[in-house]
Design an enzyme around this catalytic site. Structure first.
Site, PDB file in Angstrom:
ATOM      1  N   GLY A   1       0.802  -1.217   0.000  1.00 23.33           N
ATOM      2  CA  GLY A   1       0.000   0.000   0.000  1.00 23.33           C
ATOM      3  C   GLY A   1       0.833   1.264   0.000  1.00 23.33           C
ATOM      4  N   ASN A   2       0.183   2.385   0.352  1.00 21.04           N
ATOM      5  CA  ASN A   2       0.828   3.709   0.293  1.00 21.04           C
ATOM      6  C   ASN A   2       1.405   3.903  -1.111  1.00 21.04           C
ATOM      7  OD1 ASN A   2       1.516   6.195   1.363  1.00 21.04           O
ATOM      8  ND2 ASN A   2       3.476   5.496   2.161  1.00 21.04           N
TER       9      ASN A   2
ATOM     10  N   HIS B   1       2.415   4.840  -4.990  1.00 20.31           N
ATOM     11  CA  HIS B   1       2.890   6.010  -5.730  1.00 20.31           C
ATOM     12  C   HIS B   1       3.024   5.628  -7.206  1.00 20.31           C
ATOM     13  CE1 HIS B   1       6.733   3.941  -5.656  1.00 20.31           C
ATOM     14  NE2 HIS B   1       6.765   3.984  -4.337  1.00 20.31           N
ATOM     15  N   ASP B   2       3.582   6.536  -8.015  1.00 20.33           N
ATOM     16  CA  ASP B   2       3.652   6.301  -9.457  1.00 20.33           C
ATOM     17  C   ASP B   2       4.494   5.077  -9.812  1.00 20.33           C
ATOM     18  OD1 ASP B   2       2.030   8.442  -9.912  1.00 20.33           O
ATOM     19  OD2 ASP B   2       3.614   9.813 -10.565  1.00 20.33           O
TER      20      ASP B   2
ATOM     21  N   HIS C   1       4.454   2.213  -8.197  1.00 17.48           N
ATOM     22  CA  HIS C   1       3.506   1.095  -8.128  1.00 17.48           C
ATOM     23  C   HIS C   1       2.576   1.099  -9.345  1.00 17.48           C
ATOM     24  CE1 HIS C   1       4.353   1.680  -3.695  1.00 17.48           C
ATOM     25  NE2 HIS C   1       4.584   0.398  -3.823  1.00 17.48           N
TER      26      HIS C   1
ATOM     27  N   GLU D   1      12.520  -2.986  -9.831  1.00 17.86           N
ATOM     28  CA  GLU D   1      13.959  -3.179  -9.674  1.00 17.86           C
ATOM     29  C   GLU D   1      14.537  -2.336  -8.544  1.00 17.86           C
ATOM     30  OE1 GLU D   1      15.734  -2.489 -13.474  1.00 17.86           O
ATOM     31  OE2 GLU D   1      14.831  -4.274 -14.387  1.00 17.86           O
TER      32      GLU D   1
ATOM     33  N   LEU E   1      11.423   6.896  -6.893  1.00 19.96           N
ATOM     34  CA  LEU E   1      10.171   7.065  -6.167  1.00 19.96           C
ATOM     35  C   LEU E   1      10.063   6.021  -5.061  1.00 19.96           C
ATOM     36  CD1 LEU E   1       7.519   7.857  -8.934  1.00 19.96           C
ATOM     37  CD2 LEU E   1       9.054   9.401  -7.699  1.00 19.96           C
TER      38      LEU E   1
END
Length: 284
Positions: A31-32, A34-35, A37, A150, A186
């Site tokens: 979760g949490n 960002h782009d 993911h 990665e 990120l």
């Protein structure tokens, strides 16, 4: 988009899609989102009929209870993002659903060597927790494909070896690290940085790229490169934690047979531990 919290309902939906001949992808997360993911999700969408994203803050992989307690839980916001990206199902179980008898009595999956070297040496039990929960998710979902970034390179190689060793019929797709315009990888941890730390943070990737450029030009004195990098990190405002140059396939020290290297860097910036890596082709 379905939001499922229990194993029986998850299995029911997967059974239905299997009967329809659908190709299923799994993107495991904590979760949490960002782009980075979302790039995993979008890649999966392009290669599978059904995309399942798991959101589970796995207590087994945390070494410190305070880190587990502080980890952001943003399920509603995460589900909104995943819905916008066309995910079919979000599996968001409670701890009891994954570990019904508690963690003390849980069967573990441990990947020798890879789980205890490098970052695993300073975080005992962390990678055992990762491999155990991912193995359990694989058994529950039985995906055709699974997607890992990665950025967490040791984790990626650990899961790759686990899939091979346990003969999972799953294709692992690795997705390159997503970076902002300044080169910063990120990460959910970036939200913890102050304004000044955000300004300093991209120096980590710049120093790493400098090492990669020197190695691409033939430099092989790795200890000297890492010593220079440590000094540069200190000067930039970091506290170096772990700096390694290893064989990208085995994570063992480089040797004359190594075809690709990976630079692995971890450093503290204030209260935030930053990690990054970069691969280098040694055959050119």
């Amino acid at each position: 988009m379905l939001i499922v919290e229990t194993v029986p309902i998850l299995r029911r939906e997967i059974r239905r899609w299997r009967q329809e001949g659908k190709r299923i992808a799994l993107v495991p997360t904590m979760g949490n989102l960002h782009d980075g993911h979302m790039t995993l999700v979008d890649t999966a969408k392009g290669q599978a009929d059904i995309v399942i994203v798991s959101i589970f803050v796995n207590p087994m992989q945390f070494n410190r209870p305070d880190d587990l307690a502080k980890y952001p839980r943003t399920l509603q916001e995460d589900c909104e993002k995943l819905h916008q990206h066309g995910v079919n199902l979000v599996f968001a179980p409670a701890d009891k659903e994954i570990y019904p008898d508690g963690m003390e009595h849980q069967t573990y999956v441990d990947v020798p060597e890879l789980s205890t070297m490098l970052e695993g040496a300073s975080r005992p039990g962390h990678f055992r927790g990762v491999s155990t929960v991912v193995s359990k998710l694989f058994n529950l979902v039985q995906p055709d494909l699974t997607y890992f970034g990665e950025k967490d390179f040791q984790q990626l190689q650990l899961i790759r070896k686990m899939i091979a060793d346990l003969a999972y019929d799953i294709t692992l797709v690795s997705v390159p690290t997503v970076r902002d315009q300044n080169g910063l990888a990120l990460s959910s941890r970036n939200n913890n940085l102050t304004a000044d730390e955000h300004r300093i943070a991209p120096e980590l990737s710049k120093i790493m790229r400098s090492i990669a450029e020197k190695m691409a030009q033939g430099e092989r004195h790795t200890e000297q490169l890492l010593t220079q990098a440590s000094s540069q990190l200190h000067e930039a405002g970091f506290v170096p934690d772990e700096l390694f140059i290893r064989d990208a396939e085995t994570l063992a020290p480089l040797n004359t047979e190594s075809k690709k290297a990976v630079i692995l860097m971890a450093a503290w910036l204030g209260q935030t531990r930053m990690i990054d890596n970069q691969q280098v082709d040694l055959t050119q």
